[in-house]
Design a protein around this motif. Structure first.
Motif, PDB file in Angstrom:
ATOM      1  N   GLY A  30       0.713  -1.202   0.210  1.00 23.47           N
ATOM      2  CA  GLY A  30      -0.047  -0.008  -0.059  1.00 23.47           C
ATOM      3  C   GLY A  30       0.841   1.134  -0.099  1.00 23.47           C
ATOM      4  N   ILE A  31       0.357   2.277  -0.724  1.00 25.19           N
ATOM      5  CA  ILE A  31       1.125   3.452  -0.565  1.00 25.19           C
ATOM      6  C   ILE A  31       0.186   4.621  -0.047  1.00 25.19           C
ATOM      7  N   ILE A  32       0.822   5.247   0.834  1.00 27.98           N
ATOM      8  CA  ILE A  32       0.154   6.247   1.479  1.00 27.98           C
ATOM      9  C   ILE A  32       0.465   7.740   0.917  1.00 27.98           C
ATOM     10  N   ALA A  33       1.743   7.779   0.767  1.00 28.24           N
ATOM     11  CA  ALA A  33       2.243   9.020   0.147  1.00 28.24           C
ATOM     12  C   ALA A  33       3.572   8.965  -0.703  1.00 28.24           C
ATOM     13  N   MET A  34       3.553   9.731  -1.595  1.00 28.34           N
ATOM     14  CA  MET A  34       4.974   9.825  -2.299  1.00 28.34           C
ATOM     15  C   MET A  34       5.645  11.091  -1.948  1.00 28.34           C
ATOM     16  N   ALA A  35       7.075  11.269  -2.467  1.00 24.58           N
ATOM     17  CA  ALA A  35       7.650  12.300  -2.194  1.00 24.58           C
ATOM     18  C   ALA A  35       9.134  12.151  -3.134  1.00 24.58           C
ATOM     19  N   PHE A  97       8.461   6.500  -1.401  1.00 30.91           N
ATOM     20  CA  PHE A  97       7.114   6.118  -1.117  1.00 30.91           C
ATOM     21  C   PHE A  97       6.955   5.590   0.202  1.00 30.91           C
ATOM     22  N   ARG A  98       5.919   6.141   0.876  1.00 23.23           N
ATOM     23  CA  ARG A  98       5.474   5.869   2.187  1.00 23.23           C
ATOM     24  C   ARG A  98       4.441   4.914   2.191  1.00 23.23           C
ATOM     25  N   HIS A  99       4.642   3.509   3.094  1.00 22.46           N
ATOM     26  CA  HIS A  99       3.635   2.677   3.219  1.00 22.46           C
ATOM     27  C   HIS A  99       3.170   2.423   4.417  1.00 22.46           C
ATOM     28  N   PRO A 100       1.966   1.636   4.742  1.00 22.12           N
ATOM     29  CA  PRO A 100       1.388   1.551   6.149  1.00 22.12           C
ATOM     30  C   PRO A 100       2.515   0.842   6.846  1.00 22.12           C
ATOM     31  N   GLY A 101       2.119   1.115   8.211  1.00 24.72           N
ATOM     32  CA  GLY A 101       3.160   1.021   9.151  1.00 24.72           C
ATOM     33  C   GLY A 101       4.402   1.624   9.357  1.00 24.72           C
TER      34      GLY A 101
END
Length: 116
Positions: A30-35, A97-101
């Motif tokens: 899962g992807i929460i945010a991208m930077a 990419f930031r993922h859950p957890g």
């Protein structure tokens, strides 16, 4: 495991534009945010721009009004349109990419050099 691959870096003159791309491959997470981050020689890595999957954006002060982050959720990709480039924008640019957890995935970086 998610693998990120950046592209689009290069050598440009001041005032010109570049568009960076970053796409994810591998086992989906899962992807929460991208930077996008960047790191110049002798400097710490700094945030350039970030975007959540809902479309909220955040920019570093030095790039506001010149850079624009966008995403393609279907392709798990993030882009950085860089306009009016300055020599001080010279750095290695990384996508994250930031993922859950609170898990993160980082690309290997792409060099951007702005010089006349």
């Amino acid at each position: 495991q998610v693998r990120l691959e950046e592209s689009g870096g290069g050598l440009v003159q001041p005032g010109e534009s570049l568009r960076l791309s970053c796409a994810a491959s591998g086992n989906g997470a899962g992807i929460i945010a991208m930077a996008w981050y960047r790191q110049a020689p002798g400097n710490e890595r700094e945030l350039v721009a970030a975007i959540t999957t809902s479309g909220l954006t955040n920019y570093g002060d030095s790039v506001k009004g010149r850079f624009r982050i966008s995403q393609n959720k279907l392709r798990n990709a993030v882009y950085l349109q860089m306009n009016s480039l300055k020599p001080e924008d010279t750095a290695v640019y990384y996508c994250k990419f930031r993922h859950p957890g609170d898990r993160e995935s980082w690309g290997q970086g792409t060099q951007v050099t702005v010089s006349s």
